[in-house]
Design a protein around this motif. Structure first.
Motif, PDB file in Angstrom:
ATOM      1  N   GLY A   9       0.812  -1.211   0.000  1.00 35.61           N
ATOM      2  CA  GLY A   9       0.000   0.000   0.000  1.00 35.61           C
ATOM      3  C   GLY A   9       0.848   1.265   0.000  1.00 35.61           C
ATOM      4  N   GLU A  10       2.044   1.181   0.596  1.00 34.59           N
ATOM      5  CA  GLU A  10       2.943   2.345   0.644  1.00 34.59           C
ATOM      6  C   GLU A  10       3.261   2.866  -0.771  1.00 34.59           C
ATOM      7  N   ALA A  11       3.298   1.947  -1.729  1.00 40.19           N
ATOM      8  CA  ALA A  11       3.605   2.373  -3.107  1.00 40.19           C
ATOM      9  C   ALA A  11       2.445   3.174  -3.682  1.00 40.19           C
ATOM     10  N   ASP A  12       1.221   2.758  -3.340  1.00 40.58           N
ATOM     11  CA  ASP A  12       0.048   3.524  -3.791  1.00 40.58           C
ATOM     12  C   ASP A  12       0.043   4.902  -3.139  1.00 40.58           C
ATOM     13  N   GLU A  13       0.404   4.915  -1.841  1.00 42.19           N
ATOM     14  CA  GLU A  13       0.427   6.202  -1.131  1.00 42.19           C
ATOM     15  C   GLU A  13       1.478   7.142  -1.727  1.00 42.19           C
ATOM     16  N   MET A  14       2.596   6.545  -2.126  1.00 42.28           N
ATOM     17  CA  MET A  14       3.672   7.372  -2.702  1.00 42.28           C
ATOM     18  C   MET A  14       3.155   8.158  -3.915  1.00 42.28           C
ATOM     19  N   LEU A  15       2.376   7.499  -4.785  1.00 45.83           N
ATOM     20  CA  LEU A  15       1.841   8.208  -5.948  1.00 45.83           C
ATOM     21  C   LEU A  15       0.667   9.104  -5.565  1.00 45.83           C
ATOM     22  N   ALA A  16      -0.127   8.630  -4.611  1.00 45.62           N
ATOM     23  CA  ALA A  16      -1.299   9.425  -4.195  1.00 45.62           C
ATOM     24  C   ALA A  16      -0.852  10.788  -3.663  1.00 45.62           C
ATOM     25  N   ARG A  17       0.286  10.815  -2.960  1.00 44.70           N
ATOM     26  CA  ARG A  17       0.792  12.104  -2.459  1.00 44.70           C
ATOM     27  C   ARG A  17       1.066  13.080  -3.602  1.00 44.70           C
ATOM     28  N   ASP A  18       1.373  12.536  -4.777  1.00 43.53           N
ATOM     29  CA  ASP A  18       1.612  13.382  -5.950  1.00 43.53           C
ATOM     30  C   ASP A  18       0.327  13.598  -6.758  1.00 43.53           C
ATOM     31  N   GLY A  19      -0.800  13.095  -6.239  1.00 48.63           N
ATOM     32  CA  GLY A  19      -2.057  13.224  -6.975  1.00 48.63           C
ATOM     33  C   GLY A  19      -2.142  12.286  -8.167  1.00 48.63           C
ATOM     34  N   ARG A  20      -1.442  11.161  -8.105  1.00 53.61           N
ATOM     35  CA  ARG A  20      -1.429  10.225  -9.244  1.00 53.61           C
ATOM     36  C   ARG A  20      -1.711   8.813  -8.738  1.00 53.61           C
ATOM     37  N   SER A  21      -1.855   7.881  -9.670  1.00 57.06           N
ATOM     38  CA  SER A  21      -2.012   6.489  -9.239  1.00 57.06           C
ATOM     39  C   SER A  21      -1.313   5.557 -10.233  1.00 57.06           C
ATOM     40  N   TRP A  22      -0.929   4.393  -9.740  1.00 52.17           N
ATOM     41  CA  TRP A  22      -0.294   3.396 -10.605  1.00 52.17           C
ATOM     42  C   TRP A  22      -1.326   2.837 -11.567  1.00 52.17           C
ATOM     43  N   ARG A  23      -0.866   2.472 -12.731  1.00 55.72           N
ATOM     44  CA  ARG A  23      -1.735   1.752 -13.667  1.00 55.72           C
ATOM     45  C   ARG A  23      -1.930   0.326 -13.163  1.00 55.72           C
TER      46      ARG A  23
END
Ligand code: NAD
Length: 491
Positions: free
Chosen positions: A475-489
């Motif tokens: 989940g930390e990887a999802d949070e990392m992108l979420a902080r930038d307003g983005r999400s993984w494909r």
């Protein structure tokens, strides 16, 4: 192009790579008529085999793993040029025997002194084998012929060890005699990144910070470490995949147009990008590592990494790694490149997704575009090799509703010929002396320069996050992108 008179010596010929990839690749090249008639294949390993035993092993590997049809006449011609040298890497007599075999083949098969030495051996033996080649006069080409060394990955485990290894290798071989394998570069789709970008007009104008929001490069595997605990533990996913394959994919995606399609020009441009790659200061927020825990995959329950055979239950080796990098140059300033790799993820896929900014203005009311994603160009490296362009389109009906659709190019549909295996292409290139698809030592060192601080940070900061096998990572990887307003494909 067809290779000229030559031979290939494979060290570590009883290994997995030799059997599954190298032997079949040699046969496939022969079957396609790309090897010279007197081509010779020599195997070196610690077995009491005769030449015919070796030929039988190659035969079985070819029948099991070759890409092209088995043809008896092709096989016979190839088998006549097979020799086996039994021995340990410490064994001077074995290297003398190798020297004698090379001489004999020059006379009997017309190999003309041209030999490539393929080090398909555990990395700790790279220096030893290279030094033995020098000691026994095998590294020096007789007048008018060539000698080349092919070195597998991993090339070092950090910058210092990569430099040390380079120094040892370059004491024996000139830089242009050394071919470092990054088999991703042998893949059609990877070479196609350059074709796509630089043979067309419509991509390059938007391939920059004015239009691109960010880039995601993913290499996901659905398998665990299998029987490779000894190799994998202590290395981990970032060293195994990001340092070489993903940074090479990133370099090809981000580099400027090379002055020509040759090794020097490609190196120059890839190196410029790698040098411009900036590792974020706050590594805790911009990198994530994980370890697969037990879970379900392919309808089966699977074990976690720490329960795998041969793995220390206290191991902190990463089986998942994600990093955010930036490229400090005019084209890319401010555009994040998110790189991730992992084992036991939802699906096996390697892709590069260039995700574009939203249209600056929309004349439609906001409900019309509620479900519209960002435009993206996705290069699928494997499987289902091809490319997808994602854009919005009106949903048929009376109201204006816009949703994502895709336009797809698939190799399998556009071309009738199947793609050669990466190793097929790379072995042929070695025999031809074409270094375009081989990373040079400066690129390797630059890649370690990028990864070292990340590994150092991880070493001093706790344990990898656990993620369920079959999921898409911690989940930390999802949070990392979420902080930038983005999400993984979710490929
Ligand atoms: P492996 O361990 O299966 O085989 C290594 C070979 O070296 C074996 O034939 C072994 O007998 C031989 N060997 C080891 N010590 C020896 C000694 N003292 N004297 C003589 N022979 C000795 O490894 P592999 O999986 O075939 O990989 C070979 C190389 O390719 C490694 O550098 C690996 O990192 C790299 N590589 C492998 C793969 C893969 O898919 N297997 C993928 C990428 C890179």
């Amino acid at each position: 192009r067809i290779a000229g008179p030559s031979g290939l010596v494979i060290f570590g010929v009883t290994g997995d790579l030799a059997r599954k990839k190298l032997m079949p690749a040699v046969y496939d090249l022969a079957n396609r008529g790309l090897l010279p008639p007197g081509f010779s294949l020599l195997g070196f390993a610690r077995r009491e085999w005769e030449d015919q035993d070796f030929a039988q092993v190659v035969h079985d590997a070819v029948r099991e793993h070759a890409r092209t049809d088995f043809r008896e006449e092709v096989w016979q011609q190839l088998a006549e040029g097979m020799r086996f040298i039994p021995g340990d890497f410490d064994d001077d007599a074995a290297f003398e025997q190798l020297r004698a075999s090379v001489k004999e083949l020059d006379a009997s098969r017309g190999t003309s002194g041209n030999y490539a030495f393929y080090l398909s051996v555990p990395p700790k033996f790279f220096p030893k084998v290279v030094q033995q080649l020098k000691r026994h006069g095998l590294a020096d080409a007789p007048e008018g012929s060539w000698r080349r060394a092919v070195i597998e990955k991993p090339f070092g485990h950090d910058l210092a060890s990569a430099r040390e290894l380079n120094a040892i290798v370059h004491e024996v071989f000139d830089p242009d005699q050394v071919f470092r394998i990054d088999h991703y570069l042998g893949k059609e789709t990877v070479q196609n990144i350059l074709a796509l970008r630089f043979a067309n007009q419509m991509y390059e104008p938007i391939w920059n910070r004015s239009y691109v929001d960010h880039v995601q490069i993913t290499m996901a595997e659905d398998i665990g470490i299998g029987g490779r605990a000894g190799y994998y533990d202590g290395i981990g996913s970032a060293r195994d995949v990001i340092q070489n394959h993903l940074l090479q994919l990133m370099a090809l995606t981000a580099m400027e147009e090379p002055a020509a399609f040759d090794a020097e020009s490609l190196l120059a441009e890839k190196l410029k990008v790698l040098k411009a790659v900036r590792v974020p200061d706050d590594l805790g927020r911009h990198t994530v590592r994980g370890q697969y825990a037990e879970g379900w995959q392919g309808g089966k329950q699977v074990r976690g990494y720490l329960q795998e055979d041969g793995i220390d239950p206290a191991s902190t080796t990463d089986t998942y790694a994600a990093v955010k990098l930036e490229v400090d140059n005019r084209r890319w300033a401010g555009v994040p490149f998110y790189l991730r790799t992992g084992k036991r993820l939802g699906r096996r896929v390697t892709e590069i997704a260039v995700v574009f900014q939203r249209a600056p203005h929309s004349p439609f009311d906001s409900t019309a575009t509620e479900e519209l994603g960002a435009n993206a160009i996705v290069i699928r490296v494997q499987p289902d090799e091809g490319m997808t362009v994602r854009f919005g389109s009106k949903v048929p009906g009376t109201s204006m509703e816009i949703r994502d659709v895709t336009m797809d190019f698939a190799y399998g549909e556009s071309f009738t010929e199947s793609s050669p295996e990466a190793y097929e292409r790379l072995i042929l290139d070695v025999l031809l002396g074409d270094a375009n698809l081989f990373p040079r030592h400066r690129e390797v060192e630059e890649s370690w320069r990028i990864l070292d601080p990340v590994e150092d940070h991880w070493d001093s900061h706790g344990r990898p996050a656990q993620y369920a096998s079959g999921s898409w990572g911690p989940g930390e990887a999802d949070e990392m992108l979420a902080r930038d307003g983005r999400s993984w494909r979710r490929p």
